[in-house]
Design an enzyme around this catalytic site. Sequence first.
Site, PDB file in Angstrom:
ATOM      1  N   GLY A   1       0.821  -1.217   0.000  1.00 59.81           N
ATOM      2  CA  GLY A   1       0.000   0.000   0.000  1.00 59.81           C
ATOM      3  C   GLY A   1       0.846   1.255   0.000  1.00 59.81           C
TER       4      GLY A   1
ATOM      5  N   GLU B   1       8.537  12.317  -4.139  1.00 57.39           N
ATOM      6  CA  GLU B   1       7.665  13.490  -4.072  1.00 57.39           C
ATOM      7  C   GLU B   1       7.736  14.360  -5.312  1.00 57.39           C
ATOM      8  OE1 GLU B   1       8.580  15.149  -0.105  1.00 57.39           O
ATOM      9  OE2 GLU B   1       7.087  13.670   0.519  1.00 57.39           O
ATOM     10  N   ALA B   2       8.635  14.048  -6.244  1.00 52.62           N
ATOM     11  CA  ALA B   2       8.752  14.858  -7.463  1.00 52.62           C
ATOM     12  C   ALA B   2       8.358  13.990  -8.656  1.00 52.62           C
ATOM     13  CB  ALA B   2      10.178  15.368  -7.630  1.00 52.62           C
TER      14      ALA B   2
ATOM     15  N   LYS C   1       5.545  22.000 -10.851  1.00 50.08           N
ATOM     16  CA  LYS C   1       6.950  21.798 -11.223  1.00 50.08           C
ATOM     17  C   LYS C   1       7.101  22.023 -12.728  1.00 50.08           C
ATOM     18  CE  LYS C   1      10.393  18.083 -11.436  1.00 50.08           C
ATOM     19  NZ  LYS C   1      10.703  16.684 -11.102  1.00 50.08           N
TER      20      LYS C   1
HETATM   21  P1  FAD Z   1       6.862   1.063  -0.746  1.00 52.32           P
HETATM   22  O1  FAD Z   1       6.538   2.476  -0.501  1.00 52.32           O
HETATM   23  O2  FAD Z   1       8.068   0.510  -0.057  1.00 52.32           O
HETATM   24  O3  FAD Z   1       5.588   0.216  -0.329  1.00 52.32           O
HETATM   25  C1  FAD Z   1       5.657  -1.165  -0.095  1.00 52.32           C
HETATM   26  C2  FAD Z   1       4.351  -1.627   0.522  1.00 52.32           C
HETATM   27  O4  FAD Z   1       4.387  -3.040   0.662  1.00 52.32           O
HETATM   28  C3  FAD Z   1       4.074  -1.056   1.906  1.00 52.32           C
HETATM   29  O5  FAD Z   1       2.712  -0.735   2.023  1.00 52.32           O
HETATM   30  C4  FAD Z   1       4.410  -2.225   2.829  1.00 52.32           C
HETATM   31  O6  FAD Z   1       3.682  -2.180   4.024  1.00 52.32           O
HETATM   32  C5  FAD Z   1       3.969  -3.383   1.954  1.00 52.32           C
HETATM   33  N1  FAD Z   1       4.586  -4.649   2.342  1.00 52.32           N
HETATM   34  C6  FAD Z   1       5.868  -5.038   2.175  1.00 52.32           C
HETATM   35  N2  FAD Z   1       6.058  -6.257   2.679  1.00 52.32           N
HETATM   36  C7  FAD Z   1       4.864  -6.660   3.165  1.00 52.32           C
HETATM   37  C8  FAD Z   1       4.407  -7.833   3.833  1.00 52.32           C
HETATM   38  N3  FAD Z   1       5.228  -8.835   4.110  1.00 52.32           N
HETATM   39  N4  FAD Z   1       3.116  -7.881   4.198  1.00 52.32           N
HETATM   40  C9  FAD Z   1       2.262  -6.870   3.941  1.00 52.32           C
HETATM   41  N5  FAD Z   1       2.636  -5.742   3.320  1.00 52.32           N
HETATM   42  C10 FAD Z   1       3.923  -5.632   2.941  1.00 52.32           C
HETATM   43  N6  FAD Z   1      10.082   8.525  -7.161  1.00 52.32           N
HETATM   44  C11 FAD Z   1       9.691   9.586  -7.869  1.00 52.32           C
HETATM   45  O7  FAD Z   1       8.915   9.423  -8.822  1.00 52.32           O
HETATM   46  N7  FAD Z   1      10.134  10.840  -7.581  1.00 52.32           N
HETATM   47  C12 FAD Z   1      11.043  11.053  -6.587  1.00 52.32           C
HETATM   48  O8  FAD Z   1      11.396  12.206  -6.335  1.00 52.32           O
HETATM   49  C13 FAD Z   1      11.536   9.942  -5.865  1.00 52.32           C
HETATM   50  N8  FAD Z   1      12.467  10.083  -4.891  1.00 52.32           N
HETATM   51  C14 FAD Z   1      12.957   8.966  -4.278  1.00 52.32           C
HETATM   52  C15 FAD Z   1      14.034   9.077  -3.387  1.00 52.32           C
HETATM   53  C16 FAD Z   1      14.594   7.943  -2.809  1.00 52.32           C
HETATM   54  C17 FAD Z   1      15.790   8.063  -1.920  1.00 52.32           C
HETATM   55  C18 FAD Z   1      14.015   6.677  -3.062  1.00 52.32           C
HETATM   56  C19 FAD Z   1      14.575   5.440  -2.400  1.00 52.32           C
HETATM   57  C20 FAD Z   1      12.940   6.567  -3.909  1.00 52.32           C
HETATM   58  C21 FAD Z   1      12.423   7.695  -4.551  1.00 52.32           C
HETATM   59  N9  FAD Z   1      11.391   7.582  -5.466  1.00 52.32           N
HETATM   60  C22 FAD Z   1      10.991   8.667  -6.177  1.00 52.32           C
HETATM   61  C23 FAD Z   1      10.737   6.292  -5.685  1.00 52.32           C
HETATM   62  C24 FAD Z   1       9.383   6.271  -4.984  1.00 52.32           C
HETATM   63  O9  FAD Z   1       9.559   6.541  -3.607  1.00 52.32           O
HETATM   64  C25 FAD Z   1       8.731   4.920  -5.160  1.00 52.32           C
HETATM   65  O10 FAD Z   1       8.697   4.592  -6.519  1.00 52.32           O
HETATM   66  C26 FAD Z   1       7.309   4.964  -4.678  1.00 52.32           C
HETATM   67  O11 FAD Z   1       7.227   5.441  -3.366  1.00 52.32           O
HETATM   68  C27 FAD Z   1       6.675   3.593  -4.749  1.00 52.32           C
HETATM   69  O12 FAD Z   1       7.117   2.759  -3.731  1.00 52.32           O
HETATM   70  P2  FAD Z   1       6.413   1.345  -3.607  1.00 52.32           P
HETATM   71  O13 FAD Z   1       4.957   1.571  -3.406  1.00 52.32           O
HETATM   72  O14 FAD Z   1       6.849   0.512  -4.730  1.00 52.32           O
HETATM   73  O15 FAD Z   1       7.077   0.721  -2.294  1.00 52.32           O
END
Ligand code: FAD
Length: 510
Positions: free
Chosen positions: A14, A52-53, A81
């Site tokens: 999520g 966030e961007a 932006k």
């Molecule tokens: P996450 O946010 O990690 O979510 C994972 C989810 O899986 C969570 O809800 C967690 O609870 C769930 N989960 C995991 N394991 C389990 C389990 N065993 N059981 C139940 N639930 C589980 N992107 C941009 O487009 N612009 C930016 O400026 C940017 N800056 C960034 C800077 C950094 C340093 C990093 C590391 C990333 C950045 N990103 C940026 C990337 C962006 O943050 C991610 O692409 C975006 O937040 C999506 O993350 P996600 O949903 O894939 O993973």
Amino acid sequence: MRDDLVRRIVIVGGGTAGWMAAAALARLLGRMPGLSIDLVESDAIGTVGVGEATIPHIVLFNQMVGIDEAAFVRETNATYKLGIEFVDWRRIGTRYVHPFGVYGLDMLGVEFHHFWLKARALGDTTPLDAYSIGITAGKRGRFAHPRPDQPNSPLAKLGYAFQFDAGLYAAFLRRLAEGLGVHRTEGRITQVLQEGEDGHVRAVRLESGAEIEGDLFLDCSGFQGLLIEGAMGATFNDWSHWLPCDRAVAVPCALGGDRVPLTRATARAAGWQWRIPLQHRIGNGYVYASDYLSEDEAIATLLAHLDGPALAEPRPLRFRAGHRDRAWIGNVVALGLAGGFLEPLESTSIHLIQSGIARLMALFPTRGFDAVEIDRFNCDTAQEYVDIRDFLILHYKATERDDSAFWRRCRDLDPPEGLREKLAMFGRNGRIFRKQEELFPEASWLAVMNGQGVVPQGYHPVADLLSDAETLERLKHIAQVIDETADAMPLQDDYLRQIGCAQPPLRQAS
Ligand code: FAD
């Protein structure tokens, strides 16, 4: 009606990826008879919380899922932006902006920048920036929406995106998705249950013992790739030799400095620092290579370069540049960080989620899961990563910096073939050769090539069909129209106030 329709979609995670997928699928597939969409997330594990961007494509995503833009801007404390400002990248003391949108006006069927190159050869010193409405307005703290209905105005082709609070964005999408019927379960997944025959995932089991069954599983579980790697055995294509940054420390700070509608990326000794100004705070982070810098040093540098008091403890993050070799295996599709990660220099990760969702919709399966279609998904996904990777490497490779071991390594790296060709093409006659589906348009390559100091030896011969005098006259006119148009645009802060955002008064850029 077909009897092999996917009826149960389970989204694991999520974060931004999980809730974007949930909102989009609920909006687009909501009418499929008997369809259920379940999302599982663990509050204890939490989300990565950065990100966030964005880039302009997100405007289309918002439209596709039916988001009211003004409400979205208000509720996520977003700002607009117009591009990314790169400071100290070519060498210390230099700065340039990679704008969204185009430069100048194409003439005689030839891109504008060839006429600009010709003017340079004639001794004109007007910088390329003067021909971009995004840059000119952005530096002055101004914003307005594009005006495609005014084809003669520079605003016709203005591109824009958003900077927003990642936590508020996930909450916003969650409200939307739940309103569209997505069912959320909170809990930690402890086991992934697979069918013996084909290895497809049948269900995920939670700590509570509950099982959630599905036909199609979207792995949005973040870096670990709980399903795609843990269960389906995808391997990781590691690109750290080209993109050595593997850590970040992130910290929000109070508002301060200017709040121009630009993300800022300032090169530092072992990486770079981001600055993302929102309505209520500034997001900051130092992305660095752990081969060259310790976490303590990164934190000290970050905290020494904030525009206001830090609002939290610096948060360390670890990552690896690259992607899963296959983002779709069997009945599991990885989106977001579960599928791969390229550092946030050009704000591409959220876009990769969006394009993954679009690709999934285009190839939406039946329970037959056609291997040819899955191959197409994987092939196109991998190519998108390659294209973005090459664009990112350009920022590091084309540098004059030699003031640290990190920058010397970057400058000396052997570029991938695609980038090598692009550099050679641009270096000769300023030509930008872009394949059809590539994410970044010609203007983006131009902005970064030029900003990093790649100077073409020549320009398109057709530019000489305009006389020297007329070339200079036309360019002067274009720059003047852009200057006047930018001045007539409202300040971003006023614009935000007009749509109901409570904007604290803040010093504008000069
Ligand atoms: P996450 O946010 O990690 O979510 C994972 C989810 O899986 C969570 O809800 C967690 O609870 C769930 N989960 C995991 N394991 C389990 C389990 N065993 N059981 C139940 N639930 C589980 N992107 C941009 O487009 N612009 C930016 O400026 C940017 N800056 C960034 C800077 C950094 C340093 C990093 C590391 C990333 C950045 N990103 C940026 C990337 C962006 O943050 C991610 O692409 C975006 O937040 C999506 O993350 P996600 O949903 O894939 O993973």
